[in-house]
Design a protein around this motif. Structure first.
Motif, PDB file in Angstrom:
ATOM      1  N   ILE A 107       0.840  -1.202   0.000  1.00  0.00           N
ATOM      2  CA  ILE A 107       0.000   0.000   0.000  1.00  0.00           C
ATOM      3  C   ILE A 107       0.874   1.251   0.000  1.00  0.00           C
ATOM      4  O   ILE A 107       0.635   2.193  -0.759  1.00  0.00           O
ATOM      5  N   CYS A 108       1.914   1.269   0.830  1.00  0.00           N
ATOM      6  CA  CYS A 108       2.823   2.422   0.882  1.00  0.00           C
ATOM      7  C   CYS A 108       3.554   2.604  -0.450  1.00  0.00           C
ATOM      8  O   CYS A 108       3.709   3.734  -0.919  1.00  0.00           O
ATOM      9  N   THR A 109       3.976   1.510  -1.054  1.00  0.00           N
ATOM     10  CA  THR A 109       4.641   1.584  -2.356  1.00  0.00           C
ATOM     11  C   THR A 109       3.694   2.153  -3.405  1.00  0.00           C
ATOM     12  O   THR A 109       4.083   2.995  -4.222  1.00  0.00           O
ATOM     13  N   ALA A 110       2.434   1.717  -3.378  1.00  0.00           N
ATOM     14  CA  ALA A 110       1.435   2.237  -4.323  1.00  0.00           C
ATOM     15  C   ALA A 110       1.218   3.729  -4.103  1.00  0.00           C
ATOM     16  O   ALA A 110       1.078   4.496  -5.070  1.00  0.00           O
ATOM     17  N   ARG A 126       3.889   5.745  -5.680  1.00  0.00           N
ATOM     18  CA  ARG A 126       3.870   5.742  -7.153  1.00  0.00           C
ATOM     19  C   ARG A 126       2.779   6.632  -7.746  1.00  0.00           C
ATOM     20  O   ARG A 126       2.668   6.746  -8.968  1.00  0.00           O
ATOM     21  N   LEU A 127       1.964   7.259  -6.894  1.00  0.00           N
ATOM     22  CA  LEU A 127       0.895   8.110  -7.425  1.00  0.00           C
ATOM     23  C   LEU A 127       1.466   9.200  -8.322  1.00  0.00           C
ATOM     24  O   LEU A 127       2.505   9.785  -8.016  1.00  0.00           O
ATOM     25  N   LYS A 128       0.770   9.473  -9.393  1.00  0.00           N
ATOM     26  CA  LYS A 128       1.224  10.474 -10.359  1.00  0.00           C
ATOM     27  C   LYS A 128       0.396  11.746 -10.224  1.00  0.00           C
ATOM     28  O   LYS A 128      -0.667  11.747  -9.643  1.00  0.00           O
ATOM     29  N   GLY A 129       0.898  12.820 -10.804  1.00  0.00           N
ATOM     30  CA  GLY A 129       0.148  14.068 -10.851  1.00  0.00           C
ATOM     31  C   GLY A 129       0.435  14.989  -9.683  1.00  0.00           C
ATOM     32  O   GLY A 129       1.223  14.677  -8.785  1.00  0.00           O
ATOM     33  N   PHE A 130      -0.214  16.141  -9.736  1.00  0.00           N
ATOM     34  CA  PHE A 130      -0.096  17.177  -8.714  1.00  0.00           C
ATOM     35  C   PHE A 130      -1.489  17.498  -8.200  1.00  0.00           C
ATOM     36  O   PHE A 130      -2.462  17.429  -8.945  1.00  0.00           O
ATOM     37  N   ALA A 138       0.969  14.302  -5.884  1.00  0.00           N
ATOM     38  CA  ALA A 138      -0.095  13.432  -5.368  1.00  0.00           C
ATOM     39  C   ALA A 138       0.461  12.409  -4.380  1.00  0.00           C
ATOM     40  O   ALA A 138      -0.173  12.103  -3.370  1.00  0.00           O
ATOM     41  N   CYS A 139       1.671  11.902  -4.647  1.00  0.00           N
ATOM     42  CA  CYS A 139       2.258  10.892  -3.767  1.00  0.00           C
ATOM     43  C   CYS A 139       2.625  11.461  -2.399  1.00  0.00           C
ATOM     44  O   CYS A 139       2.775  10.711  -1.431  1.00  0.00           O
ATOM     45  N   GLU A 140       2.760  12.775  -2.274  1.00  0.00           N
ATOM     46  CA  GLU A 140       3.000  13.400  -0.970  1.00  0.00           C
ATOM     47  C   GLU A 140       1.700  13.898  -0.351  1.00  0.00           C
ATOM     48  O   GLU A 140       1.545  13.896   0.868  1.00  0.00           O
ATOM     49  N   ASP A 167      -2.655   6.395 -11.315  1.00  0.00           N
ATOM     50  CA  ASP A 167      -2.080   5.100 -10.952  1.00  0.00           C
ATOM     51  C   ASP A 167      -2.571   4.662  -9.567  1.00  0.00           C
ATOM     52  O   ASP A 167      -1.815   4.182  -8.739  1.00  0.00           O
ATOM     53  N   LEU A 168      -3.872   4.881  -9.332  1.00  0.00           N
ATOM     54  CA  LEU A 168      -4.509   4.366  -8.112  1.00  0.00           C
ATOM     55  C   LEU A 168      -4.750   2.882  -8.328  1.00  0.00           C
ATOM     56  O   LEU A 168      -5.720   2.493  -8.952  1.00  0.00           O
ATOM     57  N   GLY A 169      -3.850   2.067  -7.847  1.00  0.00           N
ATOM     58  CA  GLY A 169      -3.931   0.633  -8.076  1.00  0.00           C
ATOM     59  C   GLY A 169      -4.741  -0.091  -7.022  1.00  0.00           C
ATOM     60  O   GLY A 169      -5.286   0.498  -6.073  1.00  0.00           O
ATOM     61  N   GLU A 170      -4.802  -1.398  -7.174  1.00  0.00           N
ATOM     62  CA  GLU A 170      -5.587  -2.240  -6.276  1.00  0.00           C
ATOM     63  C   GLU A 170      -5.150  -2.137  -4.813  1.00  0.00           C
ATOM     64  O   GLU A 170      -6.005  -2.129  -3.925  1.00  0.00           O
TER      65      GLU A 170
END
Length: 111
Positions: free
Chosen positions: A8-11, A14-18, A49-51, A82-85
């Motif tokens: 979950i933390c790795t996902a 990896r989030l993209k965007g601002f 987004a990842c922050e 890249d909101l994954g499972e």
């Protein structure tokens, strides 16, 4: 295969965007270029987004905010973000506490 808190933390990382806060609408919005927000978004409110999904807890510990992930999900651009499972599973598992993690900024090796 079970999804772990590390997955979950790795996902989240990896989030993209601002993400920026739009004063006019009173909502957070997502863009994929820092320059595409416009006048209604203060530059100080723009974050990766990842922050954005991590909220300060205590010291160097941060909390992975389900509320903030939901704000991203409501934008209906899951694939681009890249909101994954793993993150979607984290949202569904309200019976578990939010993840707390020690977060540190890694310095690039100058050598």
């Amino acid at each position: 295969m079970a999804i772990t808190s590390a997955d979950i933390c790795t996902a989240a990382d990896r989030l993209k965007g601002f993400v920026g806060f739009n004063r006019k609408t009173g909502k957070y919005i997502v863009r994929f270029s820092e320059d595409s927000f416009g006048m209604d978004v203060d530059e100080d409110s723009i974050a990766l987004a990842c922050e954005f999904v991590w909220c300060p807890a205590e010291g160097d510990v941060a909390r992975l905010s389900r509320e903030r992930i939901r704000l991203l999900l409501e934008q209906n651009i899951n694939d681009r973000l890249d909101l994954g499972e793993p993150l979607l599973t984290y949202l569904r598992r309200e019976d578990l506490p939010e993840i707390l993690a020690r977060r540190q900024v890694l310095q690039a090796d100058a050598g």
